[in-house]
Design a protein around this motif. Structure first.
Motif, short mmCIF file in Angstrom:
data_model
loop_
_atom_site.label_atom_id
_atom_site.label_comp_id
_atom_site.label_asym_id
_atom_site.label_seq_id
_atom_site.Cartn_x
_atom_site.Cartn_y
_atom_site.Cartn_z
N UNK A 1 39.71 39.71 34.30
CA UNK A 1 38.76 40.48 35.11
C UNK A 1 38.35 41.72 34.32
N UNK A 2 37.09 41.81 33.94
CA UNK A 2 36.58 42.95 33.22
C UNK A 2 35.84 43.87 34.18
N UNK A 3 35.55 45.05 33.69
CA UNK A 3 34.88 46.03 34.55
C UNK A 3 33.54 45.52 35.05
N UNK A 4 32.85 44.72 34.22
CA UNK A 4 31.51 44.29 34.60
C UNK A 4 31.52 43.22 35.68
N UNK A 5 32.64 42.51 35.82
CA UNK A 5 32.63 41.41 36.80
C UNK A 5 33.84 41.43 37.72
N UNK A 6 34.52 42.58 37.83
CA UNK A 6 35.70 42.62 38.68
C UNK A 6 35.29 42.54 40.15
N UNK A 7 36.11 41.90 40.92
CA UNK A 7 35.89 41.71 42.35
C UNK A 7 36.87 42.61 43.08
N UNK A 8 36.36 43.58 43.80
CA UNK A 8 37.22 44.56 44.47
C UNK A 8 38.17 43.89 45.45
N UNK A 9 37.70 42.87 46.16
CA UNK A 9 38.57 42.20 47.12
C UNK A 9 39.70 41.46 46.41
N UNK A 10 39.39 40.85 45.27
CA UNK A 10 40.43 40.14 44.51
C UNK A 10 41.47 41.12 43.98
N UNK A 11 40.99 42.25 43.45
CA UNK A 11 41.92 43.26 42.93
C UNK A 11 42.77 43.82 44.06
N UNK A 12 42.15 44.07 45.20
CA UNK A 12 42.91 44.57 46.36
C UNK A 12 44.01 43.59 46.75
N UNK A 13 43.70 42.30 46.72
CA UNK A 13 44.70 41.29 47.07
C UNK A 13 45.84 41.26 46.06
N UNK A 14 45.50 41.35 44.77
CA UNK A 14 46.56 41.39 43.75
C UNK A 14 47.47 42.60 43.96
N UNK A 15 46.88 43.75 44.23
CA UNK A 15 47.69 44.96 44.41
C UNK A 15 48.58 44.85 45.64
#
Length: 372
Positions: A1-15
């Protein structure tokens, strides 16, 4: 996941999955196996999660913890920065995730990375050792890293003081560069004395961590990060290590991952050689030159790779250097061996020190240094 295509919902789920205190790495791994993704884990009912990881952990995932929103915001801001090296989140299953780690018993589920993420897919070798090396040990680490880097191996280490720092420095001479695996969040600099080195590695190599942003340098995290150093690499070279050194943990983890272990022998009188000697007794390959490692790895184009490498054999042209031998030696013993006065020796030793042939140690001791 790079800055240009990161998905906030996906990152939130990982965290949520990885930072919920009641859910450890093993439980998170079981959940991912059962449900496929962090989002699916959170979307599942508490009852279904309970079947996989038990009631307490399943319940803990039902709502975000107090610091979740702040951590998510910090992570998204960190990823979005455009000044300096590119930042990445590399999750299990991503194209950039290193295949070597998938072969280990406990691969990290998410890596934070800053720099040249493609280095995760290259052929690499770990170089580790004492935080308080002898001058010769520091010289060996830097020279071996430079030579192995010229052969095309990326050097992996832990950005610690001593051998780690020397290995990173030597590796930065080459395009294969270096990967630093750290035990803090990537917004923290540790040790602070390596801040300039860390910035250079981020620019020319790669820094990675499995720890979320803001994680301080906790003692328990460093042995854990050692499994990543060992797992990324085809083998681990221990340059100098005492018997209780954390480097021996890395060597053990390398063995458990089915990787090669190499060790440089040293003086039988030096505490910093005891760990390497113990490894050799246990089956580690004794190495005296980069060629020894390349041969063991059956490195392609071996003769071309080492044709122009430097030797680490110390100079023996000066009579004082010959009298010193290869162990640290006191000024008084040098007086006995050479018959020179202490005053004359101090003058000559200073000249040799300025020439980079001899290193001055604490307690009025000296040691010859390998020359390339």
């Amino acid at each position: 996941m790079r800055a240009v295509d990161c998905d906030a919902d996906e990152i939130a789920a990982w965290l949520r999955l990885l930072e919920t205190p009641q859910v450890g790495r093993e439980s998170a791994r079981r959940l991912l196996t059962a449900f496929g993704s962090p989002q699916a884990v959170l979307a599942a009912s508490e009852a279904r999660r309970k079947e996989v990881i038990g009631a307490v952990a399943a319940r803990a995932l039902s709502q975000a913890g107090d610091g979740h929103d702040a951590l998510l915001r910090l992570t998204l801001e960190w990823l979005a920065k455009t000044d300096g090296p590119q930042r990445h989140l590399v999750a299990l299953g991503d194209p950039d995730y290193p295949a070597a780690l998938l072969e280990t018993a406990d691969p990290p589920l998410l890596l934070y990375a800053i720099g040249r993420v493609e280095l995760l897919r290259g052929e690499s070798l770990a170089i580790v050792g004492s935080r308080n090396p002898t001058p010769q040990g520091r010289e060996n680490a830097q020279a071996f890293a430079a030579e192995l880097g010229r052969a095309g191996l990326t050097i992996v280490s832990g950005l610690a003081l001593g051998i780690d720092g020397a290995a990173h420095t030597g590796a930065l001479e080459n395009a294969a560069s270096t990967v630093a695996v750290v035990g803090t969040g990537l917004d923290r600099a540790y040790p602070k004395s390596h801040l300039a080195l860390a910035r250079r590695i981020a620019d020319e190599g790669l820094i990675v961590s499995e720890y979320s942003l803001g994680t301080p340098p906790l003692a328990e995290n460093f042995p854990q990060r050692n499994r990543i150093i060992a797992g990324l690499s085809r083998g681990t070279l221990v340059v100098e290590a005492a018997l209780q050194s954390g480097s021996l943990i890395t060597a053990r983890l390398a063995v458990e991952a089915g990787r090669e272990v190499f060790a440089i022998p040293g003086s039988i009188h030096s505490p910093q050689s005891k760990g390497c000697h113990a490894l050799i007794k246990q089956g580690a390959k004794l190495v005296e030159a980069a060629r020894d490692i390349l041969e063991e790895l059956r490195w392609p184009g071996l003769d071309d790779a080492v044709a122009n490498t430097k030797t680490t054999t110390p100079s023996a042209e000066h009579p004082i250097v010959e009298a010193m031998g290869y162990d640290p030696i006191s000024l008084d013993e040098l007086v006995n061996r050479t018959g020179w006065s202490a005053a004359e020796l101090n003058v000559r030793l200073l000249e040799l020190e300025l020439d980079g042939v001899v290193a001055r140690l604490p307690g009025q001791c000296f040691q010859r240094i390998g020359q390339g």
